[in-house]
Design a protein around this motif. Structure first.
Motif: not given
Lengths: 160, 205
Positions: A8, A12, A127
Protein backbone atom coordinates in the motif's frame (compact mmCIF):
# COMPACT_ATOMS: atom_id res chain seq x y z
CA UNK A 1 -0.58 -8.58 6.15
CA UNK A 2 2.68 -6.70 6.57
CA UNK A 3 3.21 -7.26 2.88
CA UNK A 4 -0.08 -5.57 2.02
CA UNK A 5 0.77 -2.60 4.27
CA UNK A 6 4.15 -2.17 2.60
CA UNK A 7 2.65 -2.62 -0.86
CA UNK A 8 0.00 0.00 0.00
CA UNK A 9 2.79 2.35 1.01
CA UNK A 10 4.76 1.69 -2.19
CA UNK A 11 1.72 2.21 -4.43
CA UNK A 12 0.69 5.41 -2.64
CA UNK A 13 4.21 6.83 -3.00
CA UNK A 14 4.46 5.81 -6.68
CA UNK A 15 0.99 7.17 -7.41
CA UNK A 16 1.90 10.43 -5.68
CA UNK A 17 4.98 10.81 -7.88
CA UNK A 18 3.06 9.97 -11.04
CA UNK A 19 0.35 12.45 -10.06
CA UNK A 20 2.98 15.08 -9.38
CA UNK A 21 4.60 14.35 -12.72
CA UNK A 22 1.29 14.71 -14.51
CA UNK A 23 0.48 17.84 -12.52
CA UNK A 24 3.78 19.41 -13.51
CA UNK A 25 2.87 18.85 -17.11
CA UNK A 26 -0.02 21.24 -16.35
CA UNK A 27 -2.44 19.01 -18.15
CA UNK A 28 -3.43 15.43 -17.76
CA UNK A 29 -2.55 13.69 -20.95
CA UNK A 30 -5.72 11.75 -21.35
CA UNK A 31 -7.45 10.84 -24.54
CA UNK A 32 -10.94 12.12 -24.50
CA UNK A 33 -11.97 13.83 -27.72
CA UNK A 34 -13.63 17.23 -27.43
CA UNK A 35 -15.37 19.61 -29.84
CA UNK A 36 -15.00 23.32 -29.22
CA UNK A 37 -17.16 25.76 -31.14
CA UNK A 38 -14.65 28.58 -31.62
CA UNK A 39 -17.20 30.89 -33.24
CA UNK A 40 -20.24 30.57 -35.50
CA UNK A 41 -18.93 28.80 -38.57
CA UNK A 42 -15.75 27.43 -37.03
CA UNK A 43 -14.97 24.62 -34.62
CA UNK A 44 -11.93 22.81 -33.33
CA UNK A 45 -11.47 19.15 -32.35
CA UNK A 46 -8.97 18.41 -29.59
CA UNK A 47 -7.96 15.73 -27.14
CA UNK A 48 -8.37 16.75 -23.52
CA UNK A 49 -4.60 17.26 -23.18
CA UNK A 50 -4.91 20.08 -25.69
CA UNK A 51 -3.37 18.30 -28.67
CA UNK A 52 -5.24 18.62 -31.92
CA UNK A 53 -7.06 15.64 -33.39
CA UNK A 54 -5.80 16.21 -36.91
CA UNK A 55 -7.42 13.10 -38.40
CA UNK A 56 -10.92 13.65 -36.94
CA UNK A 57 -13.99 13.67 -39.12
CA UNK A 58 -16.86 15.95 -38.10
CA UNK A 59 -20.47 15.16 -38.98
CA UNK A 60 -23.19 17.77 -38.63
CA UNK A 61 -26.84 16.80 -38.11
CA UNK A 62 -30.12 18.70 -38.04
CA UNK A 63 -32.82 18.20 -35.40
CA UNK A 64 -34.36 15.26 -37.24
CA UNK A 65 -30.99 13.51 -37.31
CA UNK A 66 -30.37 14.07 -41.01
CA UNK A 67 -26.74 14.42 -41.99
CA UNK A 68 -26.01 17.95 -43.24
CA UNK A 69 -22.33 17.52 -43.99
CA UNK A 70 -19.36 15.34 -43.12
CA UNK A 71 -15.86 16.76 -43.38
CA UNK A 72 -12.38 16.13 -42.08
CA UNK A 73 -10.71 18.76 -39.93
CA UNK A 74 -7.45 20.36 -41.10
CA UNK A 75 -4.03 19.58 -39.60
CA UNK A 76 -4.76 22.07 -36.78
CA UNK A 77 -7.98 20.27 -35.88
CA UNK A 78 -10.05 23.17 -37.28
CA UNK A 79 -13.13 23.01 -39.46
CA UNK A 80 -14.88 25.93 -41.13
CA UNK A 81 -18.50 25.56 -42.18
CA UNK A 82 -21.29 27.76 -43.48
CA UNK A 83 -22.51 29.78 -40.45
CA UNK A 84 -25.97 30.10 -42.03
CA UNK A 85 -26.60 26.36 -41.52
CA UNK A 86 -28.87 25.38 -38.64
CA UNK A 87 -26.94 22.58 -37.01
CA UNK A 88 -28.37 20.72 -34.06
CA UNK A 89 -25.52 18.38 -33.33
CA UNK A 90 -21.86 17.85 -34.22
CA UNK A 91 -20.18 14.49 -33.90
CA UNK A 92 -16.41 14.15 -34.21
CA UNK A 93 -14.69 10.79 -34.61
CA UNK A 94 -11.06 9.91 -35.13
CA UNK A 95 -9.78 6.65 -36.57
CA UNK A 96 -9.14 5.03 -33.19
CA UNK A 97 -12.60 4.89 -31.65
CA UNK A 98 -12.44 8.29 -29.95
CA UNK A 99 -15.70 10.19 -30.31
CA UNK A 100 -17.18 13.48 -29.17
CA UNK A 101 -20.59 15.06 -29.51
CA UNK A 102 -21.82 18.59 -28.82
CA UNK A 103 -25.03 17.11 -27.41
CA UNK A 104 -23.10 16.15 -24.32
CA UNK A 105 -23.41 19.40 -22.42
CA UNK A 106 -20.27 20.29 -20.53
CA UNK A 107 -22.02 20.91 -17.24
CA UNK A 108 -20.61 17.93 -15.38
CA UNK A 109 -19.53 19.16 -11.97
CA UNK A 110 -16.41 16.95 -11.86
CA UNK A 111 -14.93 18.76 -14.86
CA UNK A 112 -14.60 21.83 -12.67
CA UNK A 113 -12.30 19.92 -10.31
CA UNK A 114 -8.59 20.12 -11.25
CA UNK A 115 -7.30 16.89 -12.79
CA UNK A 116 -4.67 16.46 -10.07
CA UNK A 117 -7.39 16.49 -7.40
CA UNK A 118 -9.46 13.99 -9.41
CA UNK A 119 -6.47 11.63 -9.58
CA UNK A 120 -5.92 11.96 -5.86
CA UNK A 121 -9.64 11.25 -5.23
CA UNK A 122 -9.34 8.06 -7.30
CA UNK A 123 -6.16 6.92 -5.56
CA UNK A 124 -7.61 7.75 -2.14
CA UNK A 125 -10.69 5.61 -2.84
CA UNK A 126 -8.57 2.58 -3.71
CA UNK A 127 -6.16 3.13 -0.83
CA UNK A 128 -9.06 3.54 1.61
CA UNK A 129 -10.67 0.27 0.48
CA UNK A 130 -7.34 -1.56 0.66
CA UNK A 131 -6.50 -0.21 4.11
CA UNK A 132 -10.00 -0.78 5.49
CA UNK A 133 -10.13 -4.43 4.46
CA UNK A 134 -6.53 -5.00 5.46
CA UNK A 135 -7.17 -3.78 9.01
CA UNK A 136 -10.50 -5.59 9.17
CA UNK A 137 -8.80 -8.84 8.22
CA UNK A 138 -6.01 -8.25 10.73
CA UNK A 139 -8.58 -7.54 13.45
CA UNK A 140 -10.46 -10.74 12.64
CA UNK A 141 -7.27 -12.79 12.70
CA UNK A 142 -6.23 -11.30 16.05
CA UNK A 143 -9.68 -12.00 17.46
CA UNK A 144 -9.59 -15.59 16.28
CA UNK A 145 -6.16 -16.09 17.85
CA UNK A 146 -7.39 -14.63 21.15
CA UNK A 147 -10.41 -16.92 21.10
CA UNK A 148 -8.16 -19.92 20.45
CA UNK A 149 -5.87 -18.93 23.32
CA UNK A 150 -8.86 -18.47 25.64
CA UNK A 151 -10.18 -21.84 24.58
CA UNK A 152 -6.84 -23.47 25.30
CA UNK A 153 -6.61 -21.77 28.73
CA UNK A 154 -10.15 -22.84 29.61
CA UNK A 155 -9.36 -26.41 28.56
CA UNK A 156 -6.22 -26.41 30.72
CA UNK A 157 -8.19 -25.05 33.70
CA UNK A 158 -10.96 -27.62 33.36
CA UNK A 159 -8.34 -30.37 32.95
CA UNK A 160 -6.58 -29.27 36.14
CA UNK B 1 -8.53 1.55 -25.70
CA UNK B 2 -11.49 3.21 -23.98
CA UNK B 3 -14.24 2.90 -26.57
CA UNK B 4 -16.54 5.93 -26.47
CA UNK B 5 -20.32 6.05 -26.65
CA UNK B 6 -21.71 5.70 -30.15
CA UNK B 7 -18.75 3.84 -31.63
CA UNK B 8 -20.30 0.39 -31.22
CA UNK B 9 -23.67 -0.64 -32.56
CA UNK B 10 -26.51 -1.34 -30.12
CA UNK B 11 -26.45 -5.18 -30.51
CA UNK B 12 -22.69 -5.20 -29.90
CA UNK B 13 -23.07 -2.90 -26.89
CA UNK B 14 -25.82 -5.08 -25.39
CA UNK B 15 -23.93 -8.32 -26.01
CA UNK B 16 -20.73 -6.98 -24.46
CA UNK B 17 -22.63 -5.65 -21.45
CA UNK B 18 -24.13 -9.10 -20.85
CA UNK B 19 -20.66 -10.59 -21.28
CA UNK B 20 -19.22 -8.11 -18.79
CA UNK B 21 -21.86 -9.01 -16.21
CA UNK B 22 -20.97 -12.67 -16.71
CA UNK B 23 -17.25 -12.09 -16.31
CA UNK B 24 -17.87 -9.93 -13.23
CA UNK B 25 -19.94 -12.67 -11.57
CA UNK B 26 -17.24 -15.22 -12.45
CA UNK B 27 -14.56 -13.01 -10.90
CA UNK B 28 -16.62 -12.20 -7.82
CA UNK B 29 -17.53 -15.80 -7.01
CA UNK B 30 -15.57 -17.05 -4.02
CA UNK B 31 -13.70 -13.80 -3.40
CA UNK B 32 -12.21 -13.76 0.07
CA UNK B 33 -11.97 -10.66 2.21
CA UNK B 34 -8.18 -10.87 2.41
CA UNK B 35 -7.97 -10.61 -1.38
CA UNK B 36 -9.70 -7.21 -1.47
CA UNK B 37 -6.66 -5.08 -0.49
CA UNK B 38 -4.58 -6.59 -3.32
CA UNK B 39 -7.42 -6.16 -5.83
CA UNK B 40 -7.94 -2.57 -4.72
CA UNK B 41 -4.26 -1.65 -4.95
CA UNK B 42 -3.92 -3.07 -8.44
CA UNK B 43 -7.11 -1.28 -9.47
CA UNK B 44 -5.40 1.90 -8.25
CA UNK B 45 -2.33 1.08 -10.32
CA UNK B 46 -4.49 0.48 -13.41
CA UNK B 47 -6.40 3.71 -12.76
CA UNK B 48 -3.19 5.77 -12.66
CA UNK B 49 -1.43 3.94 -15.51
CA UNK B 50 -4.35 4.53 -17.86
CA UNK B 51 -3.91 8.27 -17.39
CA UNK B 52 -0.39 8.21 -18.80
CA UNK B 53 -0.70 9.01 -22.44
CA UNK B 54 1.68 8.04 -25.19
CA UNK B 55 1.06 10.15 -28.30
CA UNK B 56 1.39 8.08 -31.48
CA UNK B 57 0.70 9.81 -34.77
CA UNK B 58 -2.64 11.56 -34.78
CA UNK B 59 -3.92 9.73 -31.72
CA UNK B 60 -2.73 8.66 -28.30
CA UNK B 61 -2.57 5.36 -26.45
CA UNK B 62 -2.03 4.43 -22.81
CA UNK B 63 -0.61 1.47 -20.87
CA UNK B 64 -3.16 -1.29 -20.26
CA UNK B 65 -1.42 -3.41 -17.58
CA UNK B 66 -3.55 -6.41 -18.56
CA UNK B 67 -0.64 -8.84 -18.32
CA UNK B 68 0.54 -7.57 -14.94
CA UNK B 69 -2.94 -7.53 -13.39
CA UNK B 70 -3.72 -10.93 -14.90
CA UNK B 71 -0.58 -12.56 -13.50
CA UNK B 72 -0.98 -11.09 -10.02
CA UNK B 73 -4.75 -11.27 -9.55
CA UNK B 74 -5.67 -14.17 -11.79
CA UNK B 75 -9.41 -14.79 -11.69
CA UNK B 76 -10.00 -11.58 -9.69
CA UNK B 77 -8.52 -9.33 -12.40
CA UNK B 78 -11.93 -8.25 -13.83
CA UNK B 79 -12.93 -6.89 -10.41
CA UNK B 80 -9.96 -4.50 -10.34
CA UNK B 81 -10.45 -3.50 -13.96
CA UNK B 82 -14.19 -2.89 -13.62
CA UNK B 83 -13.87 -0.70 -10.53
CA UNK B 84 -10.99 1.29 -12.05
CA UNK B 85 -12.93 1.82 -15.29
CA UNK B 86 -15.94 2.96 -13.28
CA UNK B 87 -13.89 5.58 -11.46
CA UNK B 88 -12.25 6.70 -14.72
CA UNK B 89 -15.70 7.13 -16.25
CA UNK B 90 -16.94 9.10 -13.24
CA UNK B 91 -13.89 11.29 -12.73
CA UNK B 92 -12.53 11.68 -16.28
CA UNK B 93 -15.45 10.70 -18.53
CA UNK B 94 -13.20 8.13 -20.23
CA UNK B 95 -15.11 5.51 -22.16
CA UNK B 96 -18.89 5.63 -22.28
CA UNK B 97 -22.02 4.34 -20.58
CA UNK B 98 -23.16 2.09 -23.44
CA UNK B 99 -19.60 0.86 -24.02
CA UNK B 100 -18.77 0.23 -20.37
CA UNK B 101 -19.33 -3.50 -20.81
CA UNK B 102 -17.21 -3.58 -23.95
CA UNK B 103 -14.37 -1.72 -22.24
CA UNK B 104 -14.54 -4.08 -19.28
CA UNK B 105 -14.34 -7.11 -21.56
CA UNK B 106 -11.55 -5.62 -23.70
CA UNK B 107 -9.30 -5.34 -20.68
CA UNK B 108 -10.52 -8.26 -18.55
CA UNK B 109 -10.43 -11.07 -21.11
CA UNK B 110 -6.72 -10.58 -21.95
CA UNK B 111 -5.87 -10.49 -18.23
CA UNK B 112 -7.73 -13.75 -17.59
CA UNK B 113 -6.31 -15.45 -20.67
CA UNK B 114 -2.68 -14.64 -19.91
CA UNK B 115 -3.16 -15.79 -16.34
CA UNK B 116 -4.39 -19.22 -17.42
CA UNK B 117 -1.80 -19.41 -20.19
CA UNK B 118 1.24 -18.69 -18.04
CA UNK B 119 0.44 -19.79 -14.49
CA UNK B 120 1.63 -23.35 -15.05
CA UNK B 121 4.37 -22.82 -17.62
CA UNK B 122 7.26 -24.72 -16.08
CA UNK B 123 9.78 -23.91 -18.76
CA UNK B 124 9.54 -20.12 -18.49
CA UNK B 125 11.32 -17.89 -16.02
CA UNK B 126 9.35 -15.16 -14.24
CA UNK B 127 10.77 -12.46 -16.51
CA UNK B 128 9.65 -14.28 -19.65
CA UNK B 129 6.27 -15.03 -18.14
CA UNK B 130 5.87 -11.33 -17.41
CA UNK B 131 7.18 -10.20 -20.76
CA UNK B 132 5.08 -12.58 -22.81
CA UNK B 133 1.92 -11.95 -20.82
CA UNK B 134 2.42 -8.16 -20.95
CA UNK B 135 2.75 -8.20 -24.73
CA UNK B 136 0.12 -10.83 -25.34
CA UNK B 137 -2.45 -9.04 -23.18
CA UNK B 138 -2.10 -5.91 -25.32
CA UNK B 139 -2.32 -7.90 -28.55
CA UNK B 140 -5.35 -9.88 -27.38
CA UNK B 141 -7.02 -6.64 -26.27
CA UNK B 142 -6.41 -5.03 -29.66
CA UNK B 143 -7.62 -8.19 -31.39
CA UNK B 144 -10.86 -8.05 -29.40
CA UNK B 145 -11.26 -4.34 -30.15
CA UNK B 146 -10.90 -5.07 -33.87
CA UNK B 147 -13.46 -7.85 -33.56
CA UNK B 148 -15.94 -5.45 -31.95
CA UNK B 149 -15.31 -2.80 -34.60
CA UNK B 150 -15.74 -5.33 -37.40
CA UNK B 151 -18.98 -6.55 -35.79
CA UNK B 152 -20.21 -2.97 -35.65
CA UNK B 153 -19.57 -1.72 -39.18
CA UNK B 154 -17.65 -2.51 -42.35
CA UNK B 155 -16.53 1.15 -42.29
CA UNK B 156 -13.76 0.16 -39.87
CA UNK B 157 -12.07 -2.34 -42.19
CA UNK B 158 -13.16 -1.55 -45.73
CA UNK B 159 -10.82 1.30 -46.56
CA UNK B 160 -7.33 0.85 -48.02
CA UNK B 161 -5.76 2.26 -44.83
CA UNK B 162 -8.43 1.09 -42.43
CA UNK B 163 -9.11 1.83 -38.77
CA UNK B 164 -8.18 -1.75 -37.92
CA UNK B 165 -4.74 -1.36 -39.51
CA UNK B 166 -4.18 1.95 -37.73
CA UNK B 167 -5.15 0.47 -34.37
CA UNK B 168 -2.66 -2.39 -34.83
CA UNK B 169 0.09 0.01 -35.87
CA UNK B 170 -0.54 2.22 -32.83
CA UNK B 171 -0.63 -0.63 -30.31
CA UNK B 172 2.26 -2.78 -31.56
CA UNK B 173 4.95 -0.55 -29.97
CA UNK B 174 2.93 -0.52 -26.74
CA UNK B 175 2.81 -4.34 -26.76
CA UNK B 176 6.62 -4.46 -26.87
CA UNK B 177 7.12 -1.77 -24.23
CA UNK B 178 4.50 -3.19 -21.91
CA UNK B 179 5.93 -6.70 -22.31
CA UNK B 180 9.42 -5.61 -21.23
CA UNK B 181 8.08 -3.50 -18.34
CA UNK B 182 5.81 -6.30 -17.11
CA UNK B 183 8.72 -8.74 -17.27
CA UNK B 184 10.91 -6.49 -15.13
CA UNK B 185 8.03 -5.67 -12.77
CA UNK B 186 7.20 -9.34 -12.11
CA UNK B 187 10.86 -10.25 -11.69
CA UNK B 188 11.44 -7.35 -9.31
CA UNK B 189 8.29 -8.16 -7.37
CA UNK B 190 9.51 -11.72 -6.91
CA UNK B 191 12.66 -10.37 -5.27
CA UNK B 192 11.11 -7.81 -2.95
CA UNK B 193 7.63 -9.29 -2.31
CA UNK B 194 7.70 -12.96 -3.32
CA UNK B 195 4.34 -13.51 -1.58
CA UNK B 196 2.59 -11.58 -4.32
CA UNK B 197 3.90 -13.83 -7.09
CA UNK B 198 4.29 -17.11 -5.22
CA UNK B 199 1.51 -18.72 -7.30
CA UNK B 200 3.69 -18.11 -10.36
CA UNK B 201 6.89 -19.26 -8.73
CA UNK B 202 5.74 -22.60 -7.35
CA UNK B 203 6.73 -24.48 -10.48
CA UNK B 204 10.17 -22.87 -10.72
CA UNK B 205 13.52 -24.53 -9.96
Amino acid sequence: MGTIKKTTYIIVVISFFISGFLYNMETIKAHRLMIEIEKKGQLGVYFDDGTTASDATVSAFDESGQLIFEEQVDKNGQLTYDPALTIHRFIAEDNFGHRASTMEKDTHIVKEIPAFIRIMIGISCFTFIATFFSFRHQYKEAKEKNNEKRGETNNEKSFN
Amino acid sequence: MHVADGVLSLPVAITTTIGAVGIFVYALKGTKEEEIPKISLLAGGFFVASLINIPIGPTSIHPLLGGFIGLILGRRAPLAILVALLLQALLFQHGGITTFGANTLLMSIPALLVHYMFINRKSLTLFWKGMMSGSLAVLIGVGLLCLLLISTSSYYHDQAFSVIQLVWMAYLPLALIEGVLTGFAIKHLSLIRPQLVKHLMKEEK
